[in-house]
Each structure stands twice: as C-alpha cells, then as structure tokens.
Design a protein around this motif. Structure first.
Motif: not given
Length: 179
Positions: A165, A153-155, A150-151, A162, A124-125, A121, A158
């Motif tokens: 962000y 896990q990102f959410k 991906l989205s 994405p 990704v950022k 993540v 964080t």
C-alpha cells in the motif's frame, strides 16, 4: 458530524438563524434555548444541503455517539487508551458494552468491532503516508499485539499488505509530481 469542518458548518447555520446559545461538539448540538418549529425546519433543510442531518430517534443518536467516540479515540487522540476499547467506549457513553455493540450491529449492519478495525486501518494508512513511523512503531501506537496482527487486519480490509500500500501511494505521488 465527525470533523471540525462539520462543526463550523453547523455553527454558521445556527448563526444565520440567530440561534446563539448552543454548544456544538462532534456529533451533537445542545441548544440552551428553545427554537421554533420553523427555525428547526430551516436548520434541518440547510444542514441536509451540506450532507448533515438532524437525528431524532434515540437509536440513531446513540449510534452517532458511538461512532464519534471511536473516531475521536482513533483519529484525534495522541495515543489510544490502554484499557480495552469495549471498557473505554462503555465508560465514555455510560452504557453496557453489550447493549452498545448489539444496537450498533442492529442499526449499521456491521459489528462495532469491525467498525473499530476499519478506523484503525484508516489511521494506519494515514500514518504510512506521513512516513514518520515504521510499521513496528505504528503497531505499537495503535495497540496492536504485533506487526503481523496489524498486517493481517490491514490486508483483510484493503486487500493489500501495508508495505505494498505504501509503495503504491508513493508511486502515485511520484507520478503526480512529474506532471
């Protein structure tokens, strides 16, 4: 020690103490000559001032090696290995993955899988801010099965999607440019 800056700090401290024969890598220092107890104590004290510490016990050393393999794999290589991360880490360190994962969880209080996800993540950022790749390309680059995976896990990590962000960061950068 997870950055080139850390390596430089260690090199400088070793040099100050007159310790020449050393191999410094991310997370490890191999001394080719013996050093005195006094030199070791001074080195330990000086490194602590910079936020680095000398690890003596085998579990702590193994945890640092695991962290370094994960960080190197995700942040410093052009592409992630095509094999399972578990196989890659196990092969790199020469230990059974179950042993590595159990030791990591015991010492760090989080699973090794969660540590990998957190680092993915973070990558990704970083890639979102560079704005060179779209989310599909980032998903492919980091071996996600889909953009949705991906989205998700990102959410979870964080609390943001994405795209939100990215908008937030761009808005902040725009505000800084206005100053």
């Amino acid at each position: 020690m997870v950055s080139l800056r850390c390596k430089m700090v260690v090199y400088q401290e070793l040099e100050r103490l007159g310790i020449k024969n050393a191999v410094v890598d991310l997370g490890t220092v191999e001394l080719l000559d013996d050093i005195s107890t006094e030199q070791r104590d001074i080195l330990k004290k000086n490194l602590l001032k910079t936020g680095l510490e000398i690890l003596d016990d085998k579990k702590s050393i193994l945890i640092e090696k695991i962290k370094n393999v994960v960080i190197e794999m995700i942040h410093y290589s052009d592409s992630l290995p095509k094999e399972n991360f578990s196989d890659y880490i196990s092969e790199k360190l020469g230990y059974d993955y179950t042993y590595l994962a159990n030791t990591f969880s015991e010492v760090k209080g989080m699973t090794l899988q969660h540590f990998i996800i957190i680092n993915k993540v973070e990558k990704v950022k970083e890639l979102l801010l560079y704005d060179e790749l779209n989310l599909t390309e980032i998903s492919y680059k980091l071996n996600y099965s889909s953009v949705a995976h991906l989205s998700n896990q990102f959410k979870k990590i964080t609390g943001l999607s994405p795209s939100f962000y990215k908008q937030l960061k761009q808005k902040r950068l725009g505000n800084l440019e206005d100053l």
